[in-house]
Design an enzyme around this catalytic site. Structure first.
Site, PDB file in Angstrom:
ATOM      1  CB  THR A   1       5.176  -6.870   2.396  1.00  0.00           C
ATOM      2  OG1 THR A   1       5.323  -8.348   2.704  1.00  0.00           O
ATOM      3  CG2 THR A   1       6.617  -6.272   2.469  1.00  0.00           C
ATOM      4  CG  HIS A   2       2.246  -6.970   7.184  1.00  0.00           C
ATOM      5  ND1 HIS A   2       1.221  -7.206   6.914  1.00  0.00           N
ATOM      6  CD2 HIS A   2       2.209  -5.757   7.921  1.00  0.00           C
ATOM      7  CE1 HIS A   2       0.580  -6.088   6.733  1.00  0.00           C
ATOM      8  NE2 HIS A   2       0.881  -5.120   7.442  1.00  0.00           N
TER       9      HIS A   2
ATOM     10  CG  ASP B   1      -6.628   1.361  -1.337  1.00  0.00           C
ATOM     11  OD1 ASP B   1      -5.260   1.953  -1.136  1.00  0.00           O
ATOM     12  OD2 ASP B   1      -7.328   1.260  -0.243  1.00  0.00           O
ATOM     13  CG  MET B   2      -5.815  -3.546  -7.756  1.00  0.00           C
ATOM     14  SD  MET B   2      -6.385  -2.611  -9.115  1.00  0.00           S
ATOM     15  CE  MET B   2      -5.224  -1.733  -9.870  1.00  0.00           C
TER      16      MET B   2
ATOM     17  NE  ARG C   1      -0.562   1.190  -0.786  1.00  0.00           N
ATOM     18  CZ  ARG C   1      -1.906   1.505  -0.653  1.00  0.00           C
ATOM     19  NH1 ARG C   1      -2.797   0.467  -0.826  1.00  0.00           N
ATOM     20  NH2 ARG C   1      -2.114   2.686  -0.300  1.00  0.00           N
TER      21      ARG C   1
ATOM     22  NE  ARG D   1     -10.848  -6.932   2.408  1.00  0.00           N
ATOM     23  CZ  ARG D   1     -11.911  -5.984   2.650  1.00  0.00           C
ATOM     24  NH1 ARG D   1     -13.007  -6.246   2.544  1.00  0.00           N
ATOM     25  NH2 ARG D   1     -11.670  -4.745   2.632  1.00  0.00           N
ATOM     26  NE  ARG D   2      -5.644  -7.025   6.038  1.00  0.00           N
ATOM     27  CZ  ARG D   2      -6.344  -6.307   5.117  1.00  0.00           C
ATOM     28  NH1 ARG D   2      -7.068  -5.331   5.372  1.00  0.00           N
ATOM     29  NH2 ARG D   2      -6.150  -6.846   3.930  1.00  0.00           N
TER      30      ARG D   2
HETATM   31  C1  LIG Z   1       0.007  -0.823   3.372  1.00  0.00           C
HETATM   32  C2  LIG Z   1      -0.804  -1.861   2.627  1.00  0.00           C
HETATM   33  C3  LIG Z   1      -1.712  -1.451   1.913  1.00  0.00           C
HETATM   34  C4  LIG Z   1      -2.529  -2.530   1.001  1.00  0.00           C
HETATM   35  N1  LIG Z   1      -3.186  -2.069  -0.341  1.00  0.00           N
HETATM   36  C5  LIG Z   1      -3.566  -3.294  -0.888  1.00  0.00           C
HETATM   37  C6  LIG Z   1      -4.572  -2.865  -1.695  1.00  0.00           C
HETATM   38  O1  LIG Z   1      -4.571  -1.804  -2.401  1.00  0.00           O
HETATM   39  N2  LIG Z   1      -5.019  -3.947  -2.466  1.00  0.00           N
HETATM   40  C7  LIG Z   1      -4.916  -5.194  -2.464  1.00  0.00           C
HETATM   41  O2  LIG Z   1      -5.321  -6.228  -2.938  1.00  0.00           O
HETATM   42  N3  LIG Z   1      -4.010  -5.491  -0.905  1.00  0.00           N
HETATM   43  C8  LIG Z   1      -3.442  -4.389  -0.486  1.00  0.00           C
HETATM   44  N4  LIG Z   1      -2.704  -4.859   0.810  1.00  0.00           N
HETATM   45  C9  LIG Z   1      -2.854  -6.297   1.324  1.00  0.00           C
HETATM   46  C10 LIG Z   1      -2.074  -6.999   0.660  1.00  0.00           C
HETATM   47  O3  LIG Z   1      -2.227  -7.490  -0.783  1.00  0.00           O
HETATM   48  C11 LIG Z   1      -1.572  -8.672   1.539  1.00  0.00           C
HETATM   49  O4  LIG Z   1      -2.949  -9.224   1.394  1.00  0.00           O
HETATM   50  C12 LIG Z   1      -1.342  -8.513   3.005  1.00  0.00           C
HETATM   51  O5  LIG Z   1      -0.188  -7.440   3.084  1.00  0.00           O
HETATM   52  C13 LIG Z   1      -0.824  -9.624   3.247  1.00  0.00           C
HETATM   53  O6  LIG Z   1       0.463 -10.055   2.649  1.00  0.00           O
HETATM   54  P1  LIG Z   1       1.885  -9.785   3.394  1.00  0.00           P
HETATM   55  O7  LIG Z   1       2.794  -9.352   1.951  1.00  0.00           O
HETATM   56  O8  LIG Z   1       1.739  -8.866   4.379  1.00  0.00           O
HETATM   57  O9  LIG Z   1       2.479 -11.198   3.783  1.00  0.00           O
HETATM   58  P2  LIG Z   1       1.863 -12.494   3.994  1.00  0.00           P
HETATM   59  O10 LIG Z   1       2.201 -13.476   2.716  1.00  0.00           O
HETATM   60  O11 LIG Z   1       0.500 -12.489   4.625  1.00  0.00           O
HETATM   61  O12 LIG Z   1       2.672 -13.117   4.820  1.00  0.00           O
HETATM   62  C14 LIG Z   1       4.259 -13.790   4.997  1.00  0.00           C
HETATM   63  C15 LIG Z   1       4.681 -13.724   6.300  1.00  0.00           C
HETATM   64  O13 LIG Z   1       4.877 -12.581   6.690  1.00  0.00           O
HETATM   65  C16 LIG Z   1       4.957 -12.768   8.390  1.00  0.00           C
HETATM   66  N5  LIG Z   1       3.832 -11.852   8.554  1.00  0.00           N
HETATM   67  C17 LIG Z   1       2.581 -11.477   8.089  1.00  0.00           C
HETATM   68  N6  LIG Z   1       1.678 -10.695   8.760  1.00  0.00           N
HETATM   69  C18 LIG Z   1       2.186 -10.551   9.946  1.00  0.00           C
HETATM   70  C19 LIG Z   1       1.801 -10.118  11.152  1.00  0.00           C
HETATM   71  N7  LIG Z   1       0.806  -9.397  11.510  1.00  0.00           N
HETATM   72  N8  LIG Z   1       2.803 -10.097  12.415  1.00  0.00           N
HETATM   73  C20 LIG Z   1       3.957 -10.792  12.236  1.00  0.00           C
HETATM   74  N9  LIG Z   1       4.258 -11.332  10.976  1.00  0.00           N
HETATM   75  C21 LIG Z   1       3.578 -11.491   9.689  1.00  0.00           C
HETATM   76  C22 LIG Z   1       4.645 -14.100   8.549  1.00  0.00           C
HETATM   77  O14 LIG Z   1       5.788 -14.854   8.830  1.00  0.00           O
HETATM   78  C23 LIG Z   1       3.996 -14.638   7.283  1.00  0.00           C
HETATM   79  O15 LIG Z   1       4.329 -15.979   7.048  1.00  0.00           O
HETATM   80  C24 LIG Z   1      -2.174  -3.947   1.321  1.00  0.00           C
HETATM   81  C25 LIG Z   1      -1.500  -4.133   2.306  1.00  0.00           C
HETATM   82  C26 LIG Z   1      -0.540  -3.314   3.081  1.00  0.00           C
HETATM   83  C27 LIG Z   1       0.495  -3.513   4.181  1.00  0.00           C
END
Ligand SMILES: Cc1cc2nc3c(=O)[nH]c(=O)nc-3n(C[C@H](O)[C@H](O)[C@H](O)COP(=O)(O)OP(=O)(O)OC[C@H]3O[C@@H](n4cnc5c(N)ncnc54)[C@H](O)[C@@H]3O)c2cc1C
Length: 305
Positions: free
Chosen positions: A224-225, A132-133, A182, A286-287
């Protein structure tokens, strides 16, 4: 989202009293909802459920910033045990880990020695390990260790964060390693000196690195979500005839569960990041910092039997 809310959750994520309290009531509240369980064995049934529905997994033992050499060594042994259990239980699962949990903040020799032990087991058992980063201060060390290990081991991958200015250059430098990466937006609170402060710039850079990495012919985990990014990726791979087996989507356990299953039905590879361990509280905060709407989701999930 307001900066104040985000900062509040990030502040709460570091609160030691709340963290200790959460360790006591974690098993009932969080297990099977936002984490697999308080330990790896109790997470196995949830991982099997996901696997049975066509979702791959990566498991992560929560807990970072380890300051004791003994604990870092214990963490190393636990990772090896997890790899062996994945094989023994025939789970479709990778392992994710954080270098600070293996001693990065203690000494580079220690973290390297621990990673070598883990990679020997990963290679023998053919289980992918993703580093992980963490925050930007640790990015250079993380990438250097990844590059060193990648020369000797195949079953290793790491993460690049779209919010960092340096990431496109890092991606170019990593290309010759043909890495499984990733790609994420980035989860830590970073200074505008090192990271794009505006969401729009982060999203644009995210799209840019997804395209570059896929067109370089390297395997991508698009974690990403965000529907906009998922749709962008779908259009991109259709336009360039990039086969579905050369990338996967990744999401966190308990987040967008319906979308995860829909993507599987559409024929995409989907991997779910399943954290486990008693240190679930900081991860959860953090989530919430990323998306306060997760509060409603979490409260609903936590009160449901
Ligand atoms: C599998 C995985 C591994 C990760 N590993 C790392 C890591 O090693 N290091 C690191 O710094 N970060 C990591 N992250 C976290 C990542 O950097 C983001 O902080 C996190 O995923 C939130 O960004 P996002 O791209 O999901 O979308 P966001 O920019 O948070 O959201 C954009 C849009 O997506 C939709 N959305 C987002 N979440 C939801 C939800 N729960 N339900 C419905 N709609 C939603 C909404 O419309 C929102 O406006 C990881 C994330 C995932 C999924």
């Amino acid at each position: 989202m307001s900066v104040i809310t985000r900062d509040l959750f990030l502040y709460l994520s570091n609160n030691k009293t709340l963290n200790r309290a959460a360790q006591n009531w974690g098993a009932t509240i969080a297990s099977g909802k936002i984490v697999g369980g308080m330990d790896f064995p109790s997470s196995i049934k949830f991982i099997k459920e996901l696997n049975n529905e066509g979702l791959s997994v990566t498991v992560d033992h929560l807990g970072e910033f380890v300051r004791s050499e003994t604990v870092a060594k214990e963490r190393t042994e636990e990772c090896i045990q997890t790899i062996e259990t994945i094989v023994a239980q025939q789970l479709d699962s990778h392992v994710s880990l954080k270098l600070t949990s293996l001693g990065l903040d203690i000494s580079k020799d220690l973290v390297y020695e621990n990673m070598m032990k883990i990679m020997e087991s990963a290679e023998k058992n053919k289980v992918m390990v993703t580093i992980d980063m963490e925050d930007e201060q640790r990015c250079q060390d993380t990438l250097s260790i990844f590059k060193d290990l990648k020369k000797d081991y195949h079953y290793i991958s790491t993460v690049l964060q779209a919010y960092l200015y340096r990431t496109e250059k890092d991606l170019d430098e990593l290309n010759s390693y043909q890495p499984f990466l990733r790609l994420v937006k980035g989860a830590y609170k970073e200074s505008p000196k090192v990271a794009f402060p505006e969401k729009e710039d982060v999203d644009n850079n995210y799209k840019k690195i997804i395209k570059k990495h896929l067109l370089n012919g390297n395997y991508a985990g698009i974690a990403t979500h965000d529907d906009a990014i998922i749709e962008y990726t779908k259009r991109l791979v259709a336009e360039y005839n990039i086969p579905k087996h050369s990338f996967e989507f990744q999401m966190l356990y308990g987040m967008r569960s319906t979308t995860q299953r829909e993507l599987v039905k559409e024929g995409y590879n989907m991997r779910v990041y399943v954290p486990y361990g008693r240190d679930w509280y900081g991860y959860f905060m953090r989530r919430l910092a990323e998306r306060p709407a997760n509060i409603a989701f979490a409260l609903k999930g936590m009160t449901k039997k």
